[in-house]
Design an enzyme around this catalytic site. Sequence first.
Site, PDB file in Angstrom:
ATOM      1  N   SER A   1      46.930 -12.653  -2.246  1.00 30.22           N
ATOM      2  CA  SER A   1      47.293 -12.826  -0.844  1.00 30.22           C
ATOM      3  C   SER A   1      48.082 -11.629  -0.355  1.00 30.22           C
ATOM      4  CB  SER A   1      48.113 -14.104  -0.667  1.00 30.22           C
ATOM      5  OG  SER A   1      48.592 -14.218   0.651  1.00 30.22           O
TER       6      SER A   1
ATOM      7  N   THR B   1       0.826  -1.213   0.000  1.00 32.78           N
ATOM      8  CA  THR B   1       0.000   0.000   0.000  1.00 32.78           C
ATOM      9  C   THR B   1       0.855   1.255   0.000  1.00 32.78           C
ATOM     10  OG1 THR B   1      -1.862  -1.096   1.084  1.00 32.78           O
ATOM     11  CG2 THR B   1      -1.745   1.304   1.284  1.00 32.78           C
TER      12      THR B   1
ATOM     13  N   SER C   1      -6.938  -0.583  -6.757  1.00 34.88           N
ATOM     14  CA  SER C   1      -6.560  -0.883  -5.380  1.00 34.88           C
ATOM     15  C   SER C   1      -5.085  -1.249  -5.392  1.00 34.88           C
ATOM     16  CB  SER C   1      -7.388  -2.064  -4.851  1.00 34.88           C
ATOM     17  OG  SER C   1      -6.797  -2.608  -3.675  1.00 34.88           O
ATOM     18  N   THR C   2      -4.436  -1.079  -4.265  1.00 28.36           N
ATOM     19  CA  THR C   2      -3.069  -1.597  -4.165  1.00 28.36           C
ATOM     20  C   THR C   2      -3.028  -3.066  -4.567  1.00 28.36           C
ATOM     21  OG1 THR C   2      -2.404  -0.051  -2.414  1.00 28.36           O
ATOM     22  CG2 THR C   2      -1.208  -2.146  -2.531  1.00 28.36           C
ATOM     23  N   ASN C   3      -4.117  -3.773  -4.275  1.00 31.52           N
ATOM     24  CA  ASN C   3      -4.103  -5.222  -4.440  1.00 31.52           C
ATOM     25  C   ASN C   3      -4.152  -5.692  -5.888  1.00 31.52           C
ATOM     26  OD1 ASN C   3      -4.197  -4.974  -1.703  1.00 31.52           O
ATOM     27  ND2 ASN C   3      -6.305  -5.695  -1.479  1.00 31.52           N
TER      28      ASN C   3
ATOM     29  N   LYS D   1      50.669 -15.260  -5.482  1.00 30.57           N
ATOM     30  CA  LYS D   1      49.433 -16.031  -5.442  1.00 30.57           C
ATOM     31  C   LYS D   1      48.309 -15.254  -6.129  1.00 30.57           C
ATOM     32  CE  LYS D   1      46.699 -18.829  -2.207  1.00 30.57           C
ATOM     33  NZ  LYS D   1      45.346 -18.411  -2.531  1.00 30.57           N
TER      34      LYS D   1
END
Length: 480
Positions: free
Chosen positions: A333, A115, A154-156, A339
Amino acid sequence: MSLTPGSQHTAPASGGHRTEHDMLGDVDVPVDAHYGVHTVRAVANFPLTGETLAARPHLIGALAAVKHAAALANAEAGALDDRRAAAIANACTEIRDGALREQFVVDLIQGGAGTSTNMNANEVIANRALELLGRPRGEYSSLHPLDHVNLGQSTNDVYPTAVKLALDAHIAELLTALAGLREAFEAKAAEFADVLKTGRTQLQDAVPMTMGQEFGAFAATLAEDEQRLGEARLLLHELNLGGTAIGTGLNARPGYRERAVEHLRRLTGIPTLVSSPDLIEATQDVGVFVQLSGVLKRVAVKLSKICNDLRLLSSGPQTGFGEIGLPARQAGSSIMPGKVNPVIPEAVNQIAFEIIGNDVTVTLAAEGGQLQLNAFEPIIYRSLSAGLDHLTAGIGVLTEHCVRGITANRRRLAETVAASTGLVTALSAALGYETACAVALEAHHTGTPALDLIRERELLTDAELRVLTSPASLTGLPTL
């Protein structure tokens, strides 16, 4: 003065604020803000991750597309006058083009099923539309965030629709990145097509293959994932827009739903967008996100396995496999001179671990839904979008900084093929299993190459060995 919630705007207060009102009372809003009272409350309520909507431009663009389509559909349905609809549409166009992103200030994780995100979008669009109409920000009697921008919505139905559109854009970017990585592996497969090596099962010598076949398999597995992602992407195109609160379409005009989806197809350029045949089911069901999360986990797991292989094949380089060389990207390293570590595959491994964890989050959020709505779509979107973004970036780095620069240690590979007892498997049909087994065991215990033992015992002629140990015989490749 008594105010109807959100209906009026007072003159800017001292200190650079304007006063807005909602059902809970008055709130001071920064006078130069395009957001309003509901956004200010959400910012105060959800200081959770520090990651706001502004960090997700795909979601902002998707929200603007939904609001744009809704305004046009409402105008055609006779629910919104053309002047307001045009102002809303123009504001949405600007936002989709990248304007006002900094005004989307709500945290990605929030209560209320999204929302606060919808309110933030409504207010920014409304206030920009007011400016386009020549009215001051906050003068909601002229154009209201809820009465006009959120009309028939709606937000939904807005939030899940926008989430699906945003995820579609994320997936498009991931598919592009995956295609680039696949092509890089295909190029290496061609480059290494003539390089013989020993394949392995359970980390033990198995039978010969070419490094081209090994890298070709990497490309093939990525191609499969491209297909699976494409299938999951299509599932996102079924929308519940027009269902409003629970899928019944309350407060939406007849014809709005169809018109809104039609406009959304045009605005987004996604011709396969469709309205769900059951909006009530579609509003409560988040199975599509579970499906996508599972496919994304599949991609991550398989990509991590490839990175594990690259690290193992490049291990050593003196005391490990040492079969390939990865591009040296940085010192490995602070104590061991010279390395160099496989840092790029290691980084992608970690992104994969994150996505696997995100899948658990999505699963729990989907399971936690109740009745007509799942309240946890914000964390679902955050998990999926973060995974998609990070994986897309990681794949790009792996392609450019690692795979394109991989080299084959041809000398070492030739030596290990000649010394491997796995070579005897290719000769077992000619030697017989018992004889081949005896040769393999003696080679293993004495360290004498199996081919030397076969020659010493005159088990096969040199001519027979040349045919049986040719790349075509050993790997199933066609004879050139």
